[in-house]
Every structure is written in structure tokens, then in C-alpha cells.
Write a protein that holds these residues in place. Structure first.
Motif, PDB file in Angstrom:
ATOM      1  N   TYR A   1       0.508   2.284  -4.985  1.00  0.00           N
ATOM      2  CA  TYR A   1       0.295   0.835  -4.939  1.00  0.00           C
ATOM      3  C   TYR A   1       1.408   0.134  -5.719  1.00  0.00           C
ATOM      4  O   TYR A   1       1.768   0.538  -6.828  1.00  0.00           O
ATOM      5  CB  TYR A   1      -1.059   0.527  -5.570  1.00  0.00           C
ATOM      6  CG  TYR A   1      -1.484  -0.921  -5.567  1.00  0.00           C
ATOM      7  CD1 TYR A   1      -1.945  -1.524  -4.408  1.00  0.00           C
ATOM      8  CD2 TYR A   1      -1.463  -1.673  -6.742  1.00  0.00           C
ATOM      9  CE1 TYR A   1      -2.382  -2.842  -4.411  1.00  0.00           C
ATOM     10  CE2 TYR A   1      -1.892  -2.993  -6.759  1.00  0.00           C
ATOM     11  CZ  TYR A   1      -2.352  -3.568  -5.589  1.00  0.00           C
ATOM     12  OH  TYR A   1      -2.784  -4.875  -5.601  1.00  0.00           O
TER      13      TYR A   1
ATOM     14  N   ASP B   1      -0.473  -4.152   1.792  1.00  0.00           N
ATOM     15  CA  ASP B   1      -1.906  -4.199   1.508  1.00  0.00           C
ATOM     16  C   ASP B   1      -2.423  -5.613   1.698  1.00  0.00           C
ATOM     17  O   ASP B   1      -3.403  -5.838   2.413  1.00  0.00           O
ATOM     18  CB  ASP B   1      -2.160  -3.715   0.077  1.00  0.00           C
ATOM     19  CG  ASP B   1      -3.587  -3.990  -0.388  1.00  0.00           C
ATOM     20  OD1 ASP B   1      -4.509  -3.855   0.435  1.00  0.00           O
ATOM     21  OD2 ASP B   1      -3.773  -4.344  -1.575  1.00  0.00           O
TER      22      ASP B   1
ATOM     23  N   HIS C   1      -1.968   4.829   3.173  1.00  0.00           N
ATOM     24  CA  HIS C   1      -1.464   4.280   1.919  1.00  0.00           C
ATOM     25  C   HIS C   1      -0.779   5.392   1.143  1.00  0.00           C
ATOM     26  O   HIS C   1      -0.956   6.583   1.418  1.00  0.00           O
ATOM     27  CB  HIS C   1      -2.596   3.679   1.067  1.00  0.00           C
ATOM     28  CG  HIS C   1      -3.506   4.701   0.461  1.00  0.00           C
ATOM     29  ND1 HIS C   1      -3.240   5.305  -0.756  1.00  0.00           N
ATOM     30  CD2 HIS C   1      -4.677   5.243   0.892  1.00  0.00           C
ATOM     31  CE1 HIS C   1      -4.203   6.161  -1.042  1.00  0.00           C
ATOM     32  NE2 HIS C   1      -5.089   6.141  -0.059  1.00  0.00           N
TER      33      HIS C   1
ATOM     34  N   ALA D   1       0.816  -1.213   0.000  1.00  0.00           N
ATOM     35  CA  ALA D   1       0.000   0.000   0.000  1.00  0.00           C
ATOM     36  C   ALA D   1       0.847   1.260   0.000  1.00  0.00           C
ATOM     37  O   ALA D   1       0.338   2.339  -0.296  1.00  0.00           O
ATOM     38  CB  ALA D   1      -0.923   0.005   1.218  1.00  0.00           C
TER      39      ALA D   1
END
Length: 675
Positions: free
Chosen positions: A624, A660, A621, A583
Motif C-alpha cells: 500500500y 486503491d 494488490h 494498492a
């Protein structure tokens, strides 16, 4: 009878007073009317080097030809902006830029040419332009700029947008930040509202000056604040950041008189980084921002490099600065509710039909894309499943997931419905890829065909099937694939370093200052060990893998362990797969080893990745990252196994990664009996 009459008279008096207040409130909030019952028209005046727009509700004063907002008069306040600041430091546009290899610079985008684009009783639109050529050298950003301001009849505010342009052959540059800034009167605006659950009385600017600096300049411990109830709290502007998709309205409230000042952003199409990009909103000043591009929560992984003389043009906005007011007898926080109502009106009016620039297309010059997205994962279902509530969007053509690193183009995102149907409307003409990601499903989706949008296009894609990363059946998993670390253990902060706003808010607990230091408190000598089948990731998986604080400003790399069993294992020819979704990553390197912590070479390594700084900036976060790691069957064994996850970089206490989701998959031929 006399008592009854007196009581009735009192009630009638109160009723008349109530209706008077309601009428006065409605007038002050929305429409200022002339004697004939119609809203006053917009008027434009010129005073020396200033242009003044006035519609009877709001009066806006702009410098000419610079195009800065020097004053906003509203509801008896001569200027809601900070008059102790010079006129060019109250309401303005700016960019942060640099030539490759040079130091960063700020450009206030001051105009050199002023034009009246439209001037009638219904609308005034003004233009402040700045043109660049090679004789300017390095004194200003190589950009052509056209700043626009619009005031409309009966509208309690002003619209702002800008057209930025680079011509072919212009010098290379980086442009890391583009924004609008407003600085309000700090002796009036003390209450800030970002969302329904993030509202509070804020410190004064001098409270930060007199406070104790913490690990970085933005974070300050309030030691002797003007409002003594704020003593001992931490103030940090990054605690009030927001994802683009949720950043529709924010601002400040003055209690005396009760007036609200709000930044409303009706669309994300012109913002960088897509719907999950986080950025600043409002903060101590009192300051109100409209952020179009920044490297916050992404670092330079966001592509802000303009290279090879490629031409570029982008319209930023319009955004709407909205002012509202109520009577002194009402609760000032109702101004927030009214601002949300106005935000809904602006969103439903998008794209606006009143901006006069040809570069801003109205709805009849835009297109539409529709379809249905399914998920095909045979290890979950024999048949394709609905991509329920997927995020589906159009962005510049690029690689899988490239949308989150794109700052130059336009993006158009929607949520699919429960059955995966999506409809993206009001798309600018251009060439796009279709991207998507599905909550609870790992990975990124991209439709490989370039989609060409022309005015009036109605593109029907039909049924699309996303096949997420998958090589074998799930043996175990940790977390939820939702691109955040929110489901993992977020500790309480130190009692001496808290922001009281977040004390009883579990969804915002990660916004507290200094949480990275808690890892060393919880694991002073030995690192985290997670056992499949008995550990619980809500309680036993720390939200961020950061270095251990060894004291004296030294830090130690950390290695986490995942312990698991493989039953009934026999020699196999197929390989396993470890799916790892991150994340966030900041100055990090993830190394993965299987059953041999001391292996000189890791079985997998990312090398140095990430510059999003999300741990320090209280984000759950950043960008990604996804890795599908091939695991040779010889690396695993029957019975007990251990995966070692090492974050090997340890120069900074806030460098690290947030996971994540992690999943171990068996070989493709492995049946469902493997546990």
C-alpha cells in the motif's frame, strides 16, 4: 411374510454395514486405538542415520542429524512423499539468502547435531541443530538453526517449528525467503484445495514440462496434459496465492486410497508482512508450502536486510502437517471439511502448551492489549465514528504503515467489532507500536506511544481516535479505500489462456493469466478517460495502469485522464488536495498534472516506486502506498478540469500501478455546496 422378512433382512444388513463404515471412518480419521481402548503411545526408533516417530496413526522418518523428513507413512501408504526424489528433497526447510552484493544462494538448513528433547508415550520432540561461526565463511547462511519436530499421542500428524538466530557482530546478509517444503507422490495426489472456492484437479509435473512457456517461467500453457480435460488451460503457481489472514489450511487429496495431506498454520504471529501479505500455498508437484518470509507481492520493499551486526532471534511455527482419511465409499472432498475442522481445533489451541523450547512462550507468559478505535473526520460526521471492523495489530516500532514491510519481528492482528472495540491476546513479551487501518477509510493509523508487553501484561488503551488524511470536503472520489483494486474493471482473459477454475468466479477473476495485455486491446490508441458524474468505476476504470503494447516487444507509457467540473468557482486563497492511495506498484512512476498534459515538470511525481510484481502474479494488490498531494488553487479553474495521471515507466509489460482510491478535496474553507 417371506418378502417382508427378506426386505427387513436387507435393511438390517445395510444398517450394520453403515455403522461399520462410520466406525471405520472415525478410526481412520482421528484415533487409532489399542486393544484396551486407549490411543497408542508415541514411540521413537533409531535406524542407522534415521529417526522414526510412530504413534500408531502416523509414522514419520527423519534423517539424522540433517533433520529432513524422508518419509511419512499413513493409512497403508508406505510413504506419502515422493520416493523418486532423493531423501533430502521430500520434506525440508530452506532459506534464500545472500551477502550484500553477492548472488543469491539456497541453504537447506541441514542439522549437524541431533538431540532428543522429550521422549515418552504422550509426546516425542526432536531437535536438529546447526551452528554457524566465521570459519564457515560463505558456505552457509550466517544463522544458528534449531529445527524441531513434535509427535503427540492420538495426533494424526506432526508439528514443525524452528528457532533461527543471529548473534551480535555477525556478517550482514539478506534473507528473502524462509519456508517449509513437502513434495508428495505425484501418482497419487491429484486434487488440490486452497479454500472453499479454490479446489481442482491439477496438472502433472510433466504436463508443465511438455507445455508452452508463457511470459515468465511460472506460467505454462498446457498443450498435451495427461488429463486431456485440462488441455488449453494455463497453470501458474501464483494463481493459488493467498493472504496471510486467510491462509490457515491448504493441501492435497489422494483418491486411491482417499487420503488428505494438509498444512495447517494456526497463527500469523511469525509470518512476515502482516495480515494482507500474500504468498504461495500449494501448487503442481504436488507441492505443499509453509511460507514464513518471502518477497512475493512486496519485492525488496519488504525489509529482509539484516545489518550492522544486530542480534536477532525468531521462532517460526509451530505449524501442523495433518493427515486424514475416509472409506472408499465416501466423497473424497469431505477430507477438506475435516481438515477445516482440525484447523479450527489448532487455532483455538494457540498458543500451544506442549513445545519444549523456552523460546516459545505459553499463554501465561504472554500479554493482552485492548481498547476502542474511533475515526474522527469532521467532513463525514461531527462526532467520532466507530472504526467498524478495523484491522488492529501490534508490530515492531516504526513509521506509519511500517508493519507491511516488516519481516523480522512478530505481529499480532485482530478485527475490531462493529463499535471498534478490539482485544489482542497472547502477545509475546516485547516492545510494539499499535497500528490499524479501517475498511472504507483512507490511510494508516499508528498509536505513537510504545507499548511494552511483559508476561501477564493487561494493557488497556481506552478510546483511541484515528484522524485520517483530510484537508477539505470531498468534491469527488473514485473507488473504495480498501487497499485493493478489486472494485475496478477486471476484464475477461483470452479464451486460449484461461484457468477454468476462475471462469464463473467474479471474486477471483483477477487471478486469470495475461489480464495486463487486455488494456492494449481495449485502448489500442487512446488511453482511459474517466468523467466524474457519468463514468462508473466498476466498468470504466481498468484495474491496472500498465504500458501499452506497441508490438515488437516495445511498450508505451500511458496517461489516464479524470475530467470533472468545478461550479461557482471564484478566486480562493486555500489549496485543494488530491488524495491518492495505491494498492500496488511495480517498477512504476506516477506523475500527476492538472489541466496541462504537456507541462514539462509534473505537479507531483512519486519517482520510481514498487517492486511487488502483483500484476504479473495475479494479485489484486501488493504493498500500500499513500500520497496526499497539495494542489494550488491556481492550477484549477471554474468549469471543466482534467487531472492527468501518467505511469511514465514502460520497460516491462507487467510494470504498473493499481489504484486503491482517489479523492479530490476542496479548500478547507469551502462549504458543502461545492459539487
Amino acid at each position: 411374510m417371506e418378502k417382508v422378512d427378506a426386505s427387513l433382512l436387507r435393511w438390517l444388513t445395510l444398517l450394520i454395514w453403515f455403522f461399520f463404515i462410520v466406525k471405520l471412518t472415525a478410526a481412520s480419521r482421528k484415533i487409532f486405538q489399542s486393544e484396551n481402548g486407549k490411543s497408542l503411545g508415541v514411540r521413537l526408533h533409531k535406524h542407522h542415520h534415521r529417526m522414526v516417530m510412530d504413534n500408531g496413526l502416523v509414522q514419520v522418518t527423519l534423517s539424522s542429524p540433517g533433520g529432513d523428513i524422508a518419509g511419512i507413512q499413513y493409512n497403508g501408504i508406505q510413504n506419502v512423499l515422493e520416493t523418486r526424489n532423493r531423501e533430502g528433497n521430500r520434506g525440508y526447510w530452506d532459506v534464500v539468502w545472500n551477502l550484500p552484493g553477492n548472488h543469491i544462494a539456497y541453504d537447506r538448513l541441514k542439522g549437524t547435531d541431533f538431540n532428543v528433547i522429550m521422549d515418552d508415550e504422550d509426546q516425542v520432540e526432536l531437535s536438529f541443530k546447526k551452528s554457524w561461526n566465521f570459519t564457515n565463511g560463505n558456505s552457509s547462511a550466517p544463522l544458528n538453526v534449531d529445527k524441531r519436530y513434535i509427535m503427540r499421542r492420538g495426533s494424526s500428524g506432526v508439528y514443525l517449528y524452528a528457532i533461527l538466530e543471529r548473534l551480535e557482530g555477525w556478517p550482514d546478509m539478506d534473507m528473502d525467503q524462509i519456508r517449509i517444503v513437502f513434495k508428495l507422490q505425484n501418482d497419487k495426489f491429484h486434487f488440490m484445495a486452497i479454500s472453499d472456492d479454490r479446489q481442482r484437479i491439477m496438472p502433472m509435473p510433466r504436463d508443465r514440462i511438455n507445455g508452452e512457456p508463457l511470459a515468465y517461467p511460472e506460467a505454462v500453457l498446457l498443450t498435451s496434459p495427461t488429463n486431456t480435460q485440462l488441455g488449453g488451460e494455463v497453470d501458474d503457481k501464483y494463481q493459488y496465492s493467498c493472504e496471510n489472514k486467510d491462509n490457515r489450511v491448504h493441501g492435497w487429496i489422494s483418491e486411491n486410497p482417499p487420503v488428505g495431506f494438509w498444512m495447517i498454520t494456526p497463527s500469523d504471529e511469525f509470518r512476515a508482512g502482516g495480515p494482507l501479505k500474500q504468498d504461495l500455498t500449494s501448487h503442481v508437484g504436488p507441492t505443499v508450502l509453509s511460507m514464513f518470509t518471502s518477497t512475493h507481492y512486496s519485492g525488496k520493499d519488504l525489509n529482509t536486510k539484516y545489518r550492522n551486526g544486530k542480534p536477532w532471534k525468531k521462532v517460526l511455527g509451530p505449524v501442523f502437517v495433518y493427515l486424514n482419511s475416509i472409506s472408499s465409499l465416501e466423497d473424497p472432498t469431505t477430507l477438506w471439511e475435516d481438515a477445516k475442522d482440525q484447523m479450527s481445533i489448532e487455532v483455538n489451541s494457540w498458543p500451544y502448551n506442549f513445545p519444549q523450547s523456552e523460546d516459545f512462550p505459553s499463554s501465561d507468559r504472554r500479554g493482552t492489549v485492548s481498547g476502542q478505535l474511533l475515526v474522527g473526520d469532521k467532513y463525514i460526521s461531527d462526532k467520532p465514528m466507530w472504526a467498524s471492523y478495523a484491522y488492529v495489530g501490534l508490530a515492531a516500532p516504526g513509521g506509519v504503515g511500517s508493519w507491511q514491510r516488516d519481516a523480522m519481528g512478530y505481529q499480532f492482528w485482530v478485527r475490531a467489532n462493529e463499535e471498534g472495540h478490539f482485544l489482542i491476546e497472547n502477545i509475546r513479551a516485547g516492545h510494539y507500536n499499535l497500528y490499524a487501518w479501517v475498511p472504507s477509510i483512507v490511510g494508516d493509523c499508528r498509536y505513537d506511544v510504545i507499548i511494552h508487553i511483559q508476561p501477564g501484561s493487561d494493557v488497556k488503551l481506552g478510546v483511541l481516535v484515528y484522524e485520517p488524511p483530510r484537508n477539505g470536503p470531498t468534491l469527488w472520489e473514485i473507488g473504495i479505500p480498501d487497499r485493493t483494486a478489486a472494485e475496478f474493471f477486471v476484464p475477461d482473459t483470452y479464451p486460449t489462456l484461461m484457468n477454468k477454475l476462475f471462469i464463473n468466479q467474479s471474486t477471483h477473476k483477477f487471478r486469470q493469466y495475461g489480464l495486463w495485455e487486455r488494456y492494449s486491446d481495449l485502448y489500442p490508441k487512446h488511453d482511459l478517460i474517466y468523467t466524474i458524474g457519468s463514468s462508473n468505476y466498476h466498468q470504466d476504470w481498468f484495474f491496472a495502469q500498465v504500458p501499452r503494447n506497441m508490438g515488437n516487444h516495445t511498450y508505451q507509457a500511458t496517461t489516464w485522464q479524470i475530467k470533472f467540473e468545478i461550479e461557482n468557482a471564484t478566486p480562493r486563497t486555500g489549496n485543494y488536495t488530491l488524495q491518492v492511495a495505491l494498492a500496488s506498484a511495480s517498477a512504476s512512476e506516477l506523475q500527476v498534472r492538472f489541466n496541462d498534459r504537456r507541462a514539462r515538470r509534473p505537479h507531483f511525481r512519486t519517482r520510481l516506486i514498487g517492486r511487488d510484481n502483483a500484476i504479473a502474479r495475479h494479485g489484486i494488490h501488493g504493498l500500500y502506498w499513500f500520497y496526499s498531494i497539495n494542489v494550488a488553487s491556481r492550477l484549477l479553474r471554474q468549469g471543466n478540469n482534467t487531472v492527468y495521471l501518467t505511469q511514465s515507466r514502460s520497460k516491462s509489460p507487467v510494470g504498473g500501478i493499481m489504484y486503491d482510491y482517489i479523492r479530490l478535496e476542496g479548500p478547507p474553507e469551502t462549504g458543502p455546496g461545492v459539487e
